[in-house]
Design an enzyme around this catalytic site. Structure first.
Site, PDB file in Angstrom:
ATOM      1  N   LYS A  24       0.840  -1.207   0.000  1.00 19.59           N
ATOM      2  CA  LYS A  24       0.000   0.000   0.000  1.00 19.59           C
ATOM      3  C   LYS A  24       0.873   1.254   0.000  1.00 19.59           C
ATOM      4  CE  LYS A  24      -2.917   1.138   3.652  1.00 19.59           C
ATOM      5  NZ  LYS A  24      -2.858   2.572   3.966  1.00 19.59           N
ATOM      6  N   ARG A  29       3.043   5.866  -3.259  1.00 23.14           N
ATOM      7  CA  ARG A  29       4.241   6.641  -3.634  1.00 23.14           C
ATOM      8  C   ARG A  29       4.583   6.469  -5.112  1.00 23.14           C
ATOM      9  NH1 ARG A  29       4.216   5.621   1.697  1.00 23.14           N
ATOM     10  NH2 ARG A  29       5.571   6.781   3.126  1.00 23.14           N
ATOM     11  N   SER A 167       6.949   9.568  12.074  1.00 19.15           N
ATOM     12  CA  SER A 167       5.905   9.288  11.073  1.00 19.15           C
ATOM     13  C   SER A 167       6.481   9.379   9.671  1.00 19.15           C
ATOM     14  CB  SER A 167       4.752  10.291  11.229  1.00 19.15           C
ATOM     15  OG  SER A 167       3.985  10.335  10.043  1.00 19.15           O
ATOM     16  N   ASP A 316       1.874  -0.822  12.021  1.00 18.78           N
ATOM     17  CA  ASP A 316       0.584  -1.272  11.481  1.00 18.78           C
ATOM     18  C   ASP A 316       0.236  -2.695  11.924  1.00 18.78           C
ATOM     19  OD1 ASP A 316       0.170   1.135  10.225  1.00 18.78           O
ATOM     20  OD2 ASP A 316       0.984   0.492   8.308  1.00 18.78           O
ATOM     21  N   ARG A 347      -6.687   2.726  17.918  1.00 20.54           N
ATOM     22  CA  ARG A 347      -6.487   1.262  17.890  1.00 20.54           C
ATOM     23  C   ARG A 347      -6.207   0.668  19.257  1.00 20.54           C
ATOM     24  NH1 ARG A 347      -3.437   0.693  12.021  1.00 20.54           N
ATOM     25  NH2 ARG A 347      -5.381   0.793  10.836  1.00 20.54           N
ATOM     26  N   ARG A 391      -7.641  -2.776   9.495  1.00 22.21           N
ATOM     27  CA  ARG A 391      -6.700  -3.693  10.173  1.00 22.21           C
ATOM     28  C   ARG A 391      -7.317  -4.343  11.409  1.00 22.21           C
ATOM     29  NH1 ARG A 391      -2.413  -3.007   6.925  1.00 22.21           N
ATOM     30  NH2 ARG A 391      -1.906  -0.868   6.332  1.00 22.21           N
TER      31      ARG A 391
HETATM   32  C1  S3P Z   1       2.484   4.919   6.261  1.00 26.46           C
HETATM   33  C2  S3P Z   1       3.059   5.295   7.433  1.00 26.46           C
HETATM   34  C3  S3P Z   1       2.519   4.922   8.750  1.00 26.46           C
HETATM   35  C4  S3P Z   1       1.572   3.736   8.637  1.00 26.46           C
HETATM   36  C5  S3P Z   1       0.586   3.918   7.540  1.00 26.46           C
HETATM   37  C6  S3P Z   1       1.296   4.052   6.194  1.00 26.46           C
HETATM   38  C7  S3P Z   1       3.071   5.393   5.009  1.00 26.46           C
HETATM   39  O1  S3P Z   1       1.801   6.007   9.291  1.00 26.46           O
HETATM   40  O2  S3P Z   1       0.897   3.568   9.863  1.00 26.46           O
HETATM   41  O3  S3P Z   1      -0.279   2.804   7.473  1.00 26.46           O
HETATM   42  O4  S3P Z   1       2.755   4.863   3.922  1.00 26.46           O
HETATM   43  O5  S3P Z   1       3.888   6.326   5.077  1.00 26.46           O
HETATM   44  P1  S3P Z   1       2.557   7.159  10.119  1.00 26.46           P
HETATM   45  O6  S3P Z   1       3.452   7.858   9.197  1.00 26.46           O
HETATM   46  O7  S3P Z   1       1.455   8.057  10.613  1.00 26.46           O
HETATM   47  O8  S3P Z   1       3.263   6.456  11.223  1.00 26.46           O
END
Ligand code: S3P
Length: 442
Positions: A24, A29, A167, A316, A347, A391
């Site tokens: 995903k 991206r 993040s 995740d 969560r 999830r």
């Molecule tokens: C993601 C980053 C994570 C993850 C999300 C997908 C991404 O979130 O939990 O499912 O693709 O950059 P955070 O950046 O908020 O940690």
């Protein structure tokens, strides 16, 4: 709200080989990088789930020609300066990744864009992107800390940005803004997070360099990004549901083929090893992203402790870590996971509420939970609920594989956010005679 009866425990366990849908994070991206490159980008094994389709539709609304046939996507890149103002607000549905990454990209464009989303996305914090982007001169107007968000596009200035939350979405927003700034940018992360954006920018011809401390990233300016052919690896976060299922359903042995093994994502494999899980990984060659096959055999598990530094690589998969802990022969403690409170649902709350229905001894903490896996499960409520969180829904479907009591899942349609064919794939691992008929939740 769709309700679905969940598969109970198959007597001989789960068996077989699966190729899970594309990653995903990389699908989002790949679309964005393809859009801002010159020339054609072709994505193979793209994830056609609701979240990634939100990004695809948003990019189309920004004037990017995109064709999709199943899991193959062809993007005619518009370059970094070729996006067009959309005619209306971009509706990003449930997709936090789309929202935050596009906020960073659009902050440097010469037009204004409004971003909106569904109820869950509209409750998630967006100040986390506004504040770091503001240090580069960006103007993002939020409603409180939330969507709707107006991105007032303007010229950005490169600078050093210290991120306050660990993040990858926020880091990626800053990288996409930094590509368009005047002057180079440096980003300092709180903890290392998934690095797909960095890898992909480099694969498309840009230059994002990670320092040896693994927390400091420099982004070179105005790269000429050129379209690429990319095969997206299977999503380890999707594979993780079957990895967990095979670990906790006695008699199981399952292989997941061609899954992404980026070390910023493989926390679930380390967790399982630390718990005594039986897991073997066969790495293939590396093309941009590490890839391989993972085989898991059911095994008794030990409890474990996770603290803040462990969290980003397993963020995740924490609903699954809770489930693994609920079958271990002792007390597990997860701390430093307060980020779970601002995911598609809170969560921590939804894991605790739902696992308690199965009689799991779980105690909520502000930043995680404590689980005593020695207490045997006793189903107290047969109607489980995804709370609209993909999830959580899939974790509960895996939990049901330990039960012999029929249970149902409310809000099963949320699973289409990241894994529309989840129930079909699960059915492939269950002996035909015992399989509950489960149609896809498309
Ligand atoms: C993601 C980053 C994570 C993850 C999300 C997908 C991404 O979130 O939990 O499912 O693709 O950059 P955070 O950046 O908020 O940690």
């Amino acid at each position: 709200m769709k309700q679905r009866r969940l598969q109970n425990r198959p007597t001989t366990g789960l068996h077989g080989t699966l190729t899970v849908p594309g990653d995903k994070s990389i699908s989002h991206r790949g679309l964005i990088l393809g859009a801002i490159s010159t020339g054609t980008t072709r994505l193979t094994h793209f994830l056609p789930a609701a979240d990634c389709l939100s990004t695809l539709n948003a990019l189309r609304a920004l004037g990017v020609p995109i064709k999709r046939q199943g899991t193959t996507v062809t993007i005619t890149g518009r370059g970094l300066t070729g996006l067009r103002p959309p005619h209306q607000a971009l509706d990003l549905g449930n997709a936090g990744t789309a929202t935050r990454l596009l906020a960073g990209l659009l902050a440097g464009q010469p037009f204004d864009t409004q971003l909106v989303g569904d109820g869950s996305l509209s409750r998630r914090p967006m100040d986390r992107v506004r504040t770091p982007l503001a240090t580069m001169g960006a103007t993002l107007e939020l409603t409180g800390n939330h969507l709707p968000l107006w991105v007032r596009g303007r010229r950005l200035t490169g600078t050093t940005v210290h991120l306050k939350v660990a993040s990858a979405q926020v880091k990626s927003a800053v990288i996409l803004a930094a590509l368009q700034a005047t002057g180079p940018s440096t980003i300092v992360e709180k903890l290392p997070t998934r690095d797909h954006t960095e890898r992909l920018v480099n694969a498309f011809g840009g230059q994002v360099v990670m320092a040896l401390d693994r927390r400091t990233i420099t982004v070179a300016l105005h790269p000429t990004l050129r379209g690429q052919n990319l095969t997206i690896p299977g999503d380890l976060s999707s594979a993780a549901f079957f990895i967990t299922a095979a670990s906790i359903v006695p008699g199981s042995r399952v292989t997941l083929k061609n899954v992404g093994l980026n070390p910023t994502r493989t926390g679930i494999l380390s967790v399982l090893r630390r718990m005594g899980g039986k897991i073997s990984v066969h790495h293939h060659g590396q093309v941009g992203e590490p890839l391989g096959d993972v085989t898991v055999t059911a095994a008794p598990l030990r409890p474990l402790t996770l603290t803040a530094n462990d969290i980003p690589a397993v963020i995740d998969e924490l609903p699954l870590v809770a489930l693994l802990a609920a079958t271990a022969n002792g007390i597990s403690e997860i701390s430093g996971a307060q980020e779970l409170r601002v995911k598609e649902t809170d969560r921590i709350a939804t894991i605790v509420t739902e696992l308690k229905k199965l009689g799991v001894a779980i105690t909520e903490k502000p930043d995680g939970f404590i689980i005593d896996g020695r207490q045997s499960w006793r189903v107290r409520a047969t109607q489980l609920d995804s709370h609209g969180d993909h999830r959580i829904g899939m974790m509960l479907a895996v939990a049901a594989l330990r039960l012999s009591t029929p249970v149902t899942l409310t809000g099963a349609d949320a699973i289409g956010i990241s894994y529309p064919t989840f129930f079909d794939d699960l059915a492939r691992l269950v002996p035909v005679k015992e399989a509950l008929y489960v149609a896809s939740v498309n």
